[in-house]
Design an enzyme around this catalytic site. Structure first.
Site, mmCIF file in Angstrom:
data_model
loop_
_atom_site.group_PDB
_atom_site.id
_atom_site.type_symbol
_atom_site.label_atom_id
_atom_site.label_comp_id
_atom_site.label_asym_id
_atom_site.label_seq_id
_atom_site.Cartn_x
_atom_site.Cartn_y
_atom_site.Cartn_z
ATOM 1 N N CYS A 154 0.835 -1.197 0.000
ATOM 2 C CA CYS A 154 0.000 0.000 0.000
ATOM 3 C C CYS A 154 0.876 1.256 0.000
ATOM 4 O O CYS A 154 1.978 1.249 -0.568
ATOM 5 C CB CYS A 154 -0.965 -0.019 1.186
ATOM 6 S SG CYS A 154 -2.287 1.197 1.070
ATOM 7 N N ASP A 163 -3.375 0.894 10.129
ATOM 8 C CA ASP A 163 -4.589 1.692 10.317
ATOM 9 C C ASP A 163 -5.047 1.633 11.763
ATOM 10 O O ASP A 163 -5.550 2.610 12.305
ATOM 11 C CB ASP A 163 -5.696 1.206 9.377
ATOM 12 C CG ASP A 163 -5.473 1.791 7.999
ATOM 13 O OD1 ASP A 163 -4.712 1.199 7.217
ATOM 14 O OD2 ASP A 163 -6.008 2.877 7.723
HETATM 15 C C1 RUB Z 1 -3.874 3.048 3.711
HETATM 16 C C2 RUB Z 1 -3.132 2.015 4.507
HETATM 17 C C3 RUB Z 1 -1.839 2.447 5.139
HETATM 18 C C4 RUB Z 1 -2.122 2.923 6.580
HETATM 19 C C5 RUB Z 1 -0.916 3.614 7.182
HETATM 20 O O1 RUB Z 1 -5.172 2.636 3.361
HETATM 21 O O2 RUB Z 1 -3.585 0.904 4.698
HETATM 22 O O3 RUB Z 1 -0.949 1.373 5.204
HETATM 23 O O4 RUB Z 1 -3.196 3.829 6.567
HETATM 24 O O5 RUB Z 1 -0.620 4.764 6.439
HETATM 25 P P1 RUB Z 1 -6.103 3.649 2.518
HETATM 26 P P2 RUB Z 1 0.199 5.977 7.092
HETATM 27 O O6 RUB Z 1 -5.346 4.019 1.286
HETATM 28 O O7 RUB Z 1 -7.345 2.863 2.232
HETATM 29 O O8 RUB Z 1 -6.388 4.844 3.398
HETATM 30 O O9 RUB Z 1 1.474 5.394 7.608
HETATM 31 O O10 RUB Z 1 0.410 6.940 5.947
HETATM 32 O O11 RUB Z 1 -0.642 6.558 8.171
#
Ligand code: RUB
Length: 306
Positions: free
Chosen positions: A124, A193
């Protein structure tokens, strides 16, 4: 309320996405909205504030960073509106500054686990995970990254662009190539998340596949998660809700219409049990997942959002 509704809509449609960015945007939106309520009596102010908080929290269900950010921002014990607004403004500014600093701190702590020559797999698009990878690169470590596509929304494309622009050699793979490719990988670094009290990780759908493949290949899995991504409600036995997203993210609506016997399931996140995770990197240190309760108690406070 227009600006706050715009932010809420952007979170819902994933214009603003990623648990950290969602949290920061929500905190700023609530602060800015509260500042427009100066002329209201206290009771009405509190009602409006709660309504606005609910609008933001209801946008996406899985990233606990969102309700945590909103709860930390709206806290005040004032009996007049001006003082309440001052409190909310201070809360939001502190939250946003801490969130920015947390990325740097996690970067430094996590980079200790990355060695010269390492191949890192990520999934991701996580700013926390990328902070670790970029910091290791800044330290002069000769590293490369394998990034998954992350269907259906292909956040992996954001990741490869970011890594490319940073000058980090990167290979893009489709999600189903994770297990085959794991042999080339030294460690997995992903974001979060939510983290539940039992140390389980809730992150983009497919994360648990990376973790299982890593365990099978005896590779370490490192999670980058700010303390505000730990979920207080899991202390009450609640499960983190997994967001189900629209079918048209996966298949064109016109094609699906022609397939009356087919339905689409599009869960946006999955759960990786604690036993697949070696270390959680937070801004206050690196912890085994078994210490999730301690982090909740010591850094978030048990009364949070419960
Ligand atoms: C984003 C996702 C990321 C976490 C952490 O999912 O799963 O791995 O949110 O991100 P989506 P960060 O694209 O559906 O929001 O480290 O940037 O907080």
């Amino acid at each position: 309320m227009d600006d706050l509704n715009t932010t809420a809509e952007k979170i819902k449609t994933m214009d603003i996405r990623g648990a950290g960015r969602i949290a920061v945007a929500a905190s700023a939106a609530l602060r800015d909205y509260a500042m427009t309520l100066k002329s209201l009596p206290m009771s009405e102010f509190n009602v409006k504030l709660e309504e606005a908080a609910k609008t933001l929290v209801d946008t996406r269900p899985t990233a606990v960073s969102l309700p945590n950010a909103v709860a930390l921002t709206k806290r005040h014990s004032s009996t007049n509106v001006y003082d309440a607004i001052d409190d909310i403004k201070a809360n939001a500014d502190k939250f946003i500054t801490n969130a920015e600093q947390a990325l740097d701190k996690m970067g430094k702590i996590g980079a200790e686990r990355i060695h010269d020559g390492d191949v890192i797999m990520t999934h991701c698009n996580s700013h926390a995970a990328l902070s670790i990878i970029k910091t290791a690169f800044d330290q002069g470590k000769d590293i490369s990254v394998i990034a998954t596509e992350s269907r259906p929304r292909r956040q992996g494309f954001i990741t490869i662009k970011e890594l490319n622009d940073y000058g980090i050699p990167t290979t893009l793979i489709v999600d189903s190539a994770v297990r085959l490719t794991m042999k080339q990988v030294d460690l997995v670094v992903v974001g979060a998340d939510s983290i539940s009290v039992n140390g389980a990780l809730i992150n983009k759908i497919g994360t648990s596949q990376l973790a299982m493949a890593a365990q099978e290949a005896r590779r370490n899995v490192i999670v980058a998660a700010e303390t505000y991504k730990f979920s207080p409600r899991t202390l009450l036995g609640e499960m983190v809700e997994i967001e189900d997203r629209a079918s048209d993210e996966v298949i064109d609506a016109d094609i699906l219409k022609e397939l009356p016997n087919v339905k689409v399931s599009n869960p946006a996140f999955d759960v990786t049990p604690a036993e697949y995770i070696d270390l959680i990197i937070t801004e206050v240190g690196a912890f085994p997942p078994a210490m999730a309760f301690t982090i909740l108690r010591d850094y978030l406070g048990l009364e949070m959002e419960i």
